[in-house]
Design an enzyme around this catalytic site. Structure first.
Site, PDB file in Angstrom:
ATOM      1  N   ASP A  92      -4.722  -0.550  -0.942  1.00  0.00           N
ATOM      2  CA  ASP A  92      -5.027  -1.090  -2.267  1.00  0.00           C
ATOM      3  C   ASP A  92      -3.759  -1.169  -3.087  1.00  0.00           C
ATOM      4  O   ASP A  92      -2.834  -0.371  -2.916  1.00  0.00           O
ATOM      5  CB  ASP A  92      -6.109  -0.259  -2.974  1.00  0.00           C
TER       6      ASP A  92
ATOM      7  N   GLU B 207     -11.798   7.370 -12.839  1.00  0.00           N
ATOM      8  CA  GLU B 207     -10.876   8.495 -12.892  1.00  0.00           C
ATOM      9  C   GLU B 207     -10.400   8.658 -14.317  1.00  0.00           C
ATOM     10  O   GLU B 207     -10.649   7.798 -15.173  1.00  0.00           O
ATOM     11  CB  GLU B 207      -9.689   8.275 -11.944  1.00  0.00           C
TER      12      GLU B 207
END
Length: 227
Positions: A26, A117
């Site tokens: 990613d 997150e």
């Protein structure tokens, strides 16, 4: 002896199938230049690309990344860095879809990923209680599903999920888990998931970004993209 060899071969085939994985990675704007050809030659077959954040940020590298990944032959998808509680979940889902985060049944597009997150400068868990966080994630997930036909993948780590959602098991039957854990093994998934769909096992990949491992064979990865 021939029967024994045949049985052994069958057993090894089953073990191999059970352990099959696919390398991926990613990336975000922190990697403006990515060696897609090198990554593909090394065996990587999928890439997840940052598209948006909140309701105002779009990655300036997203289009180039997406085209580069497509031209190199990757299965690819987009991710949205969530700002829970800063704006509504529906607004963020709509912003994500409008800026590259949609899905189509073409066999090469992964469902969008919601990145959950903490971020420096913001309160832990974005200032939300566990119940409010679960409600926000569900609202984003439901909005994304209503507009695209797919539930988004959820990216998280065990500590964040436990602290910020109370280790909620509300998404195990709908949303694939992308587990962030930098270790030699993924360990036990949080939130009641039986397994992770993708494991982010390292924050360093030789050709750019973070290393991701799909928990299955290439045909299962294609199935995830196909829906």
């Amino acid at each position: 002896m021939m029967i024994l060899k045949s049985s052994l071969f069958g057993l090894l085939s089953l073990i191999g199938a059970a352990q099959a994985t696919v390398q991926g990675f990613d990336i975000s704007n922190y990697q403006p230049s990515v060696n897609f050809a090198g990554a593909y030659s090394s065996g990587a077959r999928f890439v997840i690309i940052k598209a948006t954040e909140g309701t105002t940020y779009t990655s300036p590298s997203f289009s180039n990344h997406y085209v580069g990944a497509t031209n190199a032959g990757f299965i690819r998808g987009a991710y949205h860095f969530a700002h829970p509680g800063q704006t509504t979940a529906a607004a963020q889902a709509d912003f994500f879809i409008a800026n590259g985060g949609g899905w189509s049944r073409d066999g090469i597009t992964l469902p969008g990923m919601l990145d959950l997150e903490n971020e420096s400068g913001y309160a832990a868990c974005w200032g939300l209680s566990a119940s409010s966080m679960v409600a926000w994630i569900k609202a984003f997930s439901d909005r994304y599903q209503a507009r695209t036909g797919r539930y988004p993948m959820l990216y998280t780590n065990p500590s964040w999920w436990s602290t910020c959602t109370g280790n909620s098991a509300a998404f195990v039957n709908t949303n694939p888990l992308v587990l962030a854990r930098y270790a030699s093994a993924p360990g036990t998934p949080p939130g009641g998931w039986a397994y992770q769909t993708i494991w982010q096992n390292s924050d360093s990949f030789a050709y750019g970004g973070d290393s991701d491992i799909f928990n299955g064979s290439l045909d299962r990865l294609v199935a995830l993209a196909t829906g």
